[in-house]
Design a protein around this motif. Structure first.
Motif, PDB file in Angstrom:
ATOM      1  N   SER A 157       0.843  -1.196   0.000  1.00 56.35           N
ATOM      2  CA  SER A 157       0.000   0.000   0.000  1.00 56.35           C
ATOM      3  C   SER A 157       0.875   1.242   0.000  1.00 56.35           C
ATOM      4  CB  SER A 157      -0.908   0.005   1.230  1.00 56.35           C
ATOM      5  OG  SER A 157      -0.130   0.235   2.396  1.00 56.35           O
ATOM      6  N   ILE A 298     -12.016 -10.916  -3.897  1.00 56.81           N
ATOM      7  CA  ILE A 298     -11.682  -9.674  -3.190  1.00 56.81           C
ATOM      8  C   ILE A 298     -12.907  -8.787  -3.285  1.00 56.81           C
ATOM      9  CG2 ILE A 298     -10.215  -7.635  -3.156  1.00 56.81           C
ATOM     10  CD1 ILE A 298      -8.030  -9.361  -4.453  1.00 56.81           C
ATOM     11  N   ASP A 302     -18.828  -4.010  -1.358  1.00 51.56           N
ATOM     12  CA  ASP A 302     -19.624  -5.144  -0.889  1.00 51.56           C
ATOM     13  C   ASP A 302     -20.959  -4.680  -0.313  1.00 51.56           C
ATOM     14  OD1 ASP A 302     -20.241  -7.776  -0.303  1.00 51.56           O
ATOM     15  OD2 ASP A 302     -19.156  -7.783   1.592  1.00 51.56           O
ATOM     16  N   GLY A 321      -7.743   1.659  -0.226  1.00 49.29           N
ATOM     17  CA  GLY A 321      -8.195   0.271  -0.227  1.00 49.29           C
ATOM     18  C   GLY A 321      -9.574   0.070   0.357  1.00 49.29           C
ATOM     19  N   SER A 322     -10.232   1.172   0.735  1.00 48.70           N
ATOM     20  CA  SER A 322     -11.564   1.028   1.340  1.00 48.70           C
ATOM     21  C   SER A 322     -12.652   0.830   0.300  1.00 48.70           C
ATOM     22  CB  SER A 322     -11.891   2.261   2.201  1.00 48.70           C
ATOM     23  OG  SER A 322     -11.894   3.441   1.411  1.00 48.70           O
ATOM     24  N   LYS A 499     -15.033   1.426   4.678  1.00 39.84           N
ATOM     25  CA  LYS A 499     -13.915   0.644   5.208  1.00 39.84           C
ATOM     26  C   LYS A 499     -14.059  -0.782   4.706  1.00 39.84           C
ATOM     27  CE  LYS A 499     -11.421  -0.374   9.507  1.00 39.84           C
ATOM     28  NZ  LYS A 499     -11.200  -1.826   9.324  1.00 39.84           N
ATOM     29  N   ASP A 500     -13.000  -1.294   4.073  1.00 42.30           N
ATOM     30  CA  ASP A 500     -12.987  -2.679   3.575  1.00 42.30           C
ATOM     31  C   ASP A 500     -14.181  -2.975   2.668  1.00 42.30           C
ATOM     32  OD1 ASP A 500     -10.664  -3.139   5.055  1.00 42.30           O
ATOM     33  OD2 ASP A 500     -11.795  -3.754   6.826  1.00 42.30           O
ATOM     34  N   GLY A 501     -14.540  -2.002   1.817  1.00 41.08           N
ATOM     35  CA  GLY A 501     -15.580  -2.228   0.828  1.00 41.08           C
ATOM     36  C   GLY A 501     -16.996  -2.031   1.313  1.00 41.08           C
ATOM     37  N   ARG A 502     -17.177  -1.719   2.580  1.00 36.27           N
ATOM     38  CA  ARG A 502     -18.519  -1.558   3.125  1.00 36.27           C
ATOM     39  C   ARG A 502     -18.691  -0.158   3.717  1.00 36.27           C
ATOM     40  NH1 ARG A 502     -21.086  -6.419   3.267  1.00 36.27           N
ATOM     41  NH2 ARG A 502     -22.754  -5.516   4.526  1.00 36.27           N
ATOM     42  N   TYR A 520     -14.235   4.176  13.912  1.00 34.58           N
ATOM     43  CA  TYR A 520     -13.419   4.371  12.712  1.00 34.58           C
ATOM     44  C   TYR A 520     -13.581   5.798  12.178  1.00 34.58           C
ATOM     45  CZ  TYR A 520     -11.754   3.754   7.892  1.00 34.58           C
ATOM     46  OH  TYR A 520     -11.084   3.876   6.696  1.00 34.58           O
TER      47      TYR A 520
END
Length: 541
Positions: A157, A298, A302, A321-322, A499-502, A520
């Motif tokens: 990253s 990946i 989401d 990357g979020s 965060k993390d796709g959500r 967060y």
């Protein structure tokens, strides 16, 4: 405090005679042992040229020093023979560059790149170099350091790559570390980690540091003294606390006041919905084995739902990357996704390329780095004209030039500039050109992907003001992606935190910034605004 580095009356010129460009003019400053000095100013002020002069890395003979002296630990560096400079570069004075992705060799592993420094300067064999490399990666707190030895730069990253760059710079225990915009392209939380890391390393190793930046927030956190540069000259210098409390030069006051301000456009609550998506998913398959079977996914985006109305700005924030940019590409049908996407009430998810093409005019994107998104081989007029030709919006060249000129004028540029090329413009001007390229097609929905992150503070403020004015004029719907929460606060009326796709939190911008519910979100806001989180979710300065 004795001066470890002393710069006196330093000047730098590119070229000779009447055509010479005077990039630095009579600059003088000192760095004491264990001291951090910040060199601040906007792009083109001469900061990086001054830093490169210290290591004598400017292209000689095109770049030369009409006047000046640079003494390091008593030795003169200006005009020093190459063997003397080799003993200083990377050994006693090391440098961390602004963009680690372009500074690291994409063809070599992390272990090889750090090991090369150790072999050249310390003469270590492979086993000792590997042990020292691992020690350095752990020193800069790179996660899973041992497993990263065989990694290539693209597998890390942005924050991890910057840690590797710092490890390379520290490999030979330098006396001075020159950090050139070390956090510009990083998320606010990663910025905070890198700044904390640099401070701790400096304290533990006893090294001096020259910090080059345009971000005064960083200077306030880490520097002992500040030198303010503009147009190649230092116009003010002194202790950090005194510069911030009692700035004397008008340019210093200008920098301190340059943070993006103002409130978002107040939109109509019942404005028509331009774009909406429900439970949108963008999953990338993980394939393994000889037959390349899909063994997992990946989940970049989401199950995200979003609604954009005319005249509204939805800010999307989160760390690298979020899933912020992937969400935007999914909405624009530039990335394959699952879940309904409606534009003007019509489901566009199942439309093919030909059917989508007429809608492309109404959906535009402005990218983060205008220098890489504008073709260097085309003039500004040709770049903006491309969309007009694709969509058949002007019958002849004169009509196209008129539309291009109007678009340039609307973003505050001279229409006569359309025959010039991208390299002839500043960063802020190039971003205005990128905005003009989008606006010339009269879109209704615009994705703004980090459009201000690479710009100086004062230029950021100008671009934010411009975007607000354009939104009012054309009733545009914006999806504004940024890791800079100060800019988001000035532009967005609604915020999505990813965060993390959500989506971990969303709501009106004022509620998100004043009473964030999630830990967060509070961490992002604390890193951006230097504020203290209070129990119950509220925050205070």
């Amino acid at each position: 405090m004795s001066a470890l580095l002393s710069v006196r009356d330093l000047s730098v010129s590119f070229g000779h005679g009447d055509s010479a460009v005077k990039a630095v003019r009579g600059v003088s400053f000192e760095i004491g042992r264990g001291e951090t000095v910040a060199l601040v100013g906007e792009s083109g002020s001469g900061k990086s040229v001054t830093a490169l002069s210290i290591l004598q890395l400017l292209p000689y003979p095109r770049a030369h020093h009409p006047t000046g002296s640079i003494r390091f630990d008593g030795d003169e560096l200006v005009g020093a023979p190459e063997p003397v400079l080799r003993r200083v570069r990377g050994d006693r004075i090391a440098m961390v560059f602004q963009e680690p992705m372009t500074s690291l060799n994409p063809l070599h592993t992390i272990e090889r790149q750090i090991g090369e420094i150790l072999a050249i300067h310390k003469g270590l064999d492979a086993a000792l170099a590997r042990a020292r490399t691992l020690e350095l990666l752990r020193l800069v707190r790179l996660p899973e350091a041992e497993s990263r030895l065989g990694a290539y730069p693209h597998q890390l990253s942005g924050g991890q790559r910057q840690r590797v760059m710092i490890a390379m710079a520290l490999a030979n225990d330098p006396d001075i570390l020159i950090a050139d915009e070390p956090t510009t392209a990083l998320d606010v939380t990663i910025q905070a980690q890198i700044l904390k890391l640099l401070g701790e390393l400096q304290a533990s190793l006893g090294m001096s540091m020259l910090l080059i930046t345009h971000d005064l927030g960083i200077v306030r956190k880490i520097a002992d003294r500040v030198c303010v540069m503009t147009k190649g000259e230092i116009v003010e210098q002194g202790p950090t606390a005194a510069i911030f409390a009692r700035p004397e030069h008008p340019y210093t006051r200008h920098l301190l006041a340059a943070e993006p301000k103002g409130a978002p456009v107040v939109p109509e609550d019942d404005a028509p919905v331009i774009v909406e998506a429900d439970d949108l998913k963008v999953w990338f398959p993980i394939k393994r084995g000889v037959l390349r079977r899909t063994v997992g996914h990946i989940k970049a985006v989401d199950g995200v739902s979003v609604r954009l109305r005319a005249g509204h700005t939805v800010g999307v924030v989160g760390e690298s990357g979020s899933g912020k940019t992937t969400l935007a590409l999914g909405l624009l049908r530039l990335e394959r996704s699952a879940g309904p996407i409606r534009f003007d009430g019509k489901d566009i998810q199942g439309l093919g390329w030909q059917a989508l093409r007429p809608l492309r005019r109404a959906m535009q994107i402005v990218f983060q780095d205008p220098y890489s998104s504008l073709s260097p081989r085309l003039s500004i007029g040709q770049i903006i004209e491309e969309g007009l030709l694709v969509h058949g919006l002007a019958p002849d060249e004169d009509a196209r030039r008129a539309l291009i000129g109007a678009a340039l004028a609307e973003v505050g540029l001279d229409p006569a500039m359309q025959d010039r090329y991208p390299h002839e413009f500043s960063g802020g001007q190039r971003q205005r050109i990128a905005i003009a390229r989008a606006l010339v097609l009269k879109p209704r929905f615009v994705v703004l992907d980090e459009p201000t992150s690479a710009l100086d503070m004062s230029v950021q403020a100008q671009i934010v003001d411009l975007l607000r004015a354009l939104q009012r004029r054309h009733n545009l719907a914006y999806l504004f992606i940024s890791h800079d929460l100060k800019v988001v606060r000035a532009l967005a009326d609604r915020v999505i935190v990813m965060k993390d796709g959500r989506v971990v939190e969303e709501g009106p911008a004022r509620a998100i910034f004043e009473t964030p519910r999630e830990a967060y979100t509070r961490a992002l806001i604390a890193a951006a605004f230097e504020i203290e989180a209070v129990e119950g979710g509220a925050v205070r300065t």
